[in-house]
Design an enzyme around this catalytic site. Structure first.
Site, PDB file in Angstrom:
ATOM      1  N   CYS A 183       3.643 -11.197   5.611  1.00 41.61           N
ATOM      2  CA  CYS A 183       3.197 -10.516   6.719  1.00 41.61           C
ATOM      3  C   CYS A 183       3.114 -11.315   8.196  1.00 41.61           C
ATOM      4  O   CYS A 183       3.024 -10.773   9.225  1.00 41.61           O
ATOM      5  CB  CYS A 183       2.191  -9.602   6.585  1.00 41.61           C
ATOM      6  SG  CYS A 183       2.282  -8.245   5.206  1.00 41.61           S
ATOM      7  N   HIS A 191      -1.244  -7.075  13.252  1.00 35.78           N
ATOM      8  CA  HIS A 191      -0.177  -6.772  12.296  1.00 35.78           C
ATOM      9  C   HIS A 191      -0.761  -5.416  11.678  1.00 35.78           C
ATOM     10  O   HIS A 191      -1.806  -4.966  11.649  1.00 35.78           O
ATOM     11  CB  HIS A 191      -0.287  -7.686  11.191  1.00 35.78           C
ATOM     12  CG  HIS A 191       0.325  -7.384   9.764  1.00 35.78           C
ATOM     13  ND1 HIS A 191       1.368  -6.763   9.576  1.00 35.78           N
ATOM     14  CD2 HIS A 191      -0.182  -7.389   8.423  1.00 35.78           C
ATOM     15  CE1 HIS A 191       2.028  -6.454   8.420  1.00 35.78           C
ATOM     16  NE2 HIS A 191       0.641  -6.501   7.542  1.00 35.78           N
ATOM     17  N   ASN A 197       3.062  -0.336   7.032  1.00 37.18           N
ATOM     18  CA  ASN A 197       2.893  -1.545   7.133  1.00 37.18           C
ATOM     19  C   ASN A 197       4.585  -2.143   6.412  1.00 37.18           C
ATOM     20  O   ASN A 197       5.005  -1.780   5.568  1.00 37.18           O
ATOM     21  CB  ASN A 197       2.100  -2.181   5.728  1.00 37.18           C
ATOM     22  CG  ASN A 197       1.928  -3.625   5.736  1.00 37.18           C
ATOM     23  OD1 ASN A 197       2.828  -4.308   6.269  1.00 37.18           O
ATOM     24  ND2 ASN A 197       0.869  -4.188   4.780  1.00 37.18           N
TER      25      ASN A 197
END
Ligand code: ACO
Length: 330
Positions: free
Chosen positions: A112, A252, A283
């Site tokens: 990520c 994020h 996500n």
């Protein structure tokens, strides 16, 4: 001279997977998902959509926004943990589709945090004078590695791509600083155990579901908050900018509760200055910061001289933060 992001783009597949859809697939509820994650829906790529094809769409928009031609791109860096193939790189597939004839191409893998790692590499190449225009891309088809029978992970992830043109010249977001970190000691808390050379695909790895994301969610949560806070503060210290001078936080998008926990540690950041997409896209791993940044820039609410703080955390563990300053004048 500071490298600048002179154009951004993003791509989200059309198909929506809502919490109500998930209620029909596993034992979960809209109420649980919204209260624990802030997510309402996420996008899922079609069978014939891949990180390369989604990345191409995001790149086209970023190059149009930056007003650069394919011939002007010197280097393409793709951050993904779901590449089309282990090799050749997804970067080469995108390079070919876009006709980036004079560009070198490479994939990087920092989960990520991939967008920030790519940004840092691009910044170094631009500021050292090696290249003039670099395309950074983050593209993920997480639906290909999610176990839709595992309620603890399948509600979290979505597909999508983002891109940015990082250049020597032009108006845009000046990359004041990027701080990166990693700690491999915690690698097993978030991983895809199968499919690499340690556990190549066999009937046994398939039966044991080793080709799906495995995550110790609770542990990851705590590390994510701690690391993103520390990276953000380190990044601000590096450029000697105070918390109150940050106009936008672009974190994020792993979980709304993680974002709120970080925001609490920034006493001067009102909630309307924290850019959220997690409710709509879930996500999207490496892509998430780039998608959020692109959407924020397209709202035209970022003003001259404003500071944007980006921060991310992912498997590895990896983490990072970046401070961008918006300048209309080149
Ligand atoms: N629906 C209903 N109940 C559920 C679900 C679900 N979808 N998932 C788990 N539960 C249950 C659990 O079984 C557990 O039940 P029990 O108490 O009877 O055992 C209970 O809910 C609580 O589970 P927790 O895991 O403690 O729930 P938590 O509040 O921690 O939320 C979550 C889980 C959302 C995964 C959270 O821990 C999280 O967001 N973690 C971080 C994710 C992240 O940041 N990842 C980083 C990047 S991802 C990347 O790099 C690819």
């Amino acid at each position: 001279m500071k490298a600048k992001i002179i154009g951004t783009g993003s791509y989200l597949p059309k198909k929506i997977l809502s919490n109500l859809d998930l209620e029909r697939m596993v034992e979960t509820s809209d109420e649980w998902i919204v209260s624990r994650t802030g997510m309402k829906e996420r996008r899922i790529a079609d069978d014939n959509e891949y990180p390369s094809t989604m990345g191409v769409e995001a790149c086209k928009l970023a190059m149009m926004d930056a007003k650069v031609t394919p011939e002007e791109i010197d280097f393409i860096i793709v951050a993904t943990l779901t590449p089309d193939y282990i090799f050749p790189s997804t970067a080469c597939l995108i390079q070919e589709s876009l006709g980036l004839k004079s560009a070198a191409a490479i994939d990087i893998q920092a989960a990520c945090t991939g967008y920030l790692y790519a940004l840092s590499i691009a910044k170094s190449f631009i500021e050292s004078g090696v290249y003039n225009n670099i395309l950074i891309v983050a593209s993920e088809k997480l639906s290909s590695i999610v176990d839709y029978e595992d309620r603890s992970t399948c509600v979290l992830f979505g597909d999508g791509a983002s891109a940015a043109v990082v250049s020597k010249n032009g108006p845009g977001l000046s990359v004041e600083s990027v701080c990166l970190g990693a700690d491999g000691e915690q690698a097993e808390l978030l991983m895809l155990p199968g499919g690499g050379s340690r556990n190549p695909a066999t009937q046994k790895t398939v039966n044991e579901k080793l080709h799906y994301i495995k995550m110790a969610g609770n542990e990851v949560f705590k590390h994510a908050v701690r690391r993103m806070e520390a990276a953000s503060k380190q990044c601000l210290d590096q450029v000697q900018i105070k918390e109150e001078e940050v106009s936008w936080l672009v974190p994020h998008q792993a979980n709304k509760r993680i974002i709120e926990a970080i925001a609490k540690r920034f006493t001067h950041l009102p909630s309307d200055k924290i850019f959220i997409t997690v409710d709509r896209y879930g996500n999207t791993s490496a892509s998430s910061i780039g998608i959020a940044l692109d959407e924020l820039m397209k709202t035209n609410t970022v003003k001259e001289g404003e500071n944007l703080l980006l921060t991310a955390f992912g498997s590895g563990f990896t983490w990072g933060a970046s401070l961008l300053k918006f300048t209309r004048n080149a």
